[in-house]
Design an enzyme around this catalytic site. Sequence first.
Site: not given
Ligand code: UDP
Length: 314
Positions: A146, A150, A187
């Site tokens: 990704y 980008k 997410r």
């Molecule tokens: N995260 C979490 N639990 C979940 C999903 C994500 O703790 O069930 C954490 C993940 O490790 C990251 C943050 O939340 O540090 C945001 O993750 P996301 O997948 O939403 O997007 P990112 O900002 O990493 O692209």
Amino acid sequence: MKRILITGAAGFIGSHLCDRFIREGYHVIGMDNLLTGNIKNIEHLFPLANFEYYHHDVTKFVHVPGRLDYILHFASPASPIDYLKMPIQTLKVGSLGTHNLLGLAKSKEARILIASTSEVYGDPLVHPQKEDYWGNVNPIGPRGVYDEAKRFQEAITMAYHTYHGLETRIVRIFNTYGPRMRVEDGRVLPAFFSQAIRGEGLTVFGEGNQTRSFCYVDDLVEGIYRLLLSDYHLPVNIGNPSEITIMQFAHEIMQLVNNPQAHIIYNPLPVDDPKQRQPDITLARKILNWEPTVSREEGLKRTYEYFRQVVTPA
Ligand code: UDP
């Protein structure tokens, strides 16, 4: 009437952009192949005379009949579990897809805005992140498909600007949330809302002390709208600088949903998960006179209204 092509139209952000440009009186052509998009997000627009839907994969040659004034390229898997499942499609839509859309913009003499991301900064060593920071990306790590797609997208967009004089705009989008996020996209916000509503454990990855800064989708759309109509061609961060740890975020969502069964559970931290992320929006403030206006408290309330309709309690 101005004519605009929006790719990724059935996605979370794409569908909100369709709504906005319809409201502004544009003729909107929404394109999607529904790889991660949901047609329900734009079905309400189908009866409108100034909306058309094209089912198409932008990694294949893109043909749009008639005049085009603007193109917004928002097609791509965008959540970590999606691009882990679909690494090749993710690379293709950012590279081949962007190339096709730049070619289309050139032939139509249209202005094109491409959706880039805070992921171009990788696991940042500079905090908060400003547009002139080059990033800390692992090209061969799981997120590389990704991040590098980008980064390539930004490079080819700048090349079309420089060598063909194309009117280009680049928005670097930081974590955004709101209605129409896919419940199962993995997410953090859809995961926490659906787990809290079902009374399950909220899956905090690692210790939960990594940070993110969450922007409500209406604020993002306003920033993109202003950037498209501006005369600024270099990348611009759009996001909300209000930074929070993932653990605090879990607690805010539990408090809002108020389900006594909900609790925290700990899962391993994914590889290359950025430790901190916060946009520096000085540039957007200056050139777009833009800043977010929806607080997290208000944005989460509006988003909860959506999730309580689409998530069935256990
Ligand atoms: N995260 C979490 N639990 C979940 C999903 C994500 O703790 O069930 C954490 C993940 O490790 C990251 C943050 O939340 O540090 C945001 O993750 P996301 O997948 O939403 O997007 P990112 O900002 O990493 O692209």
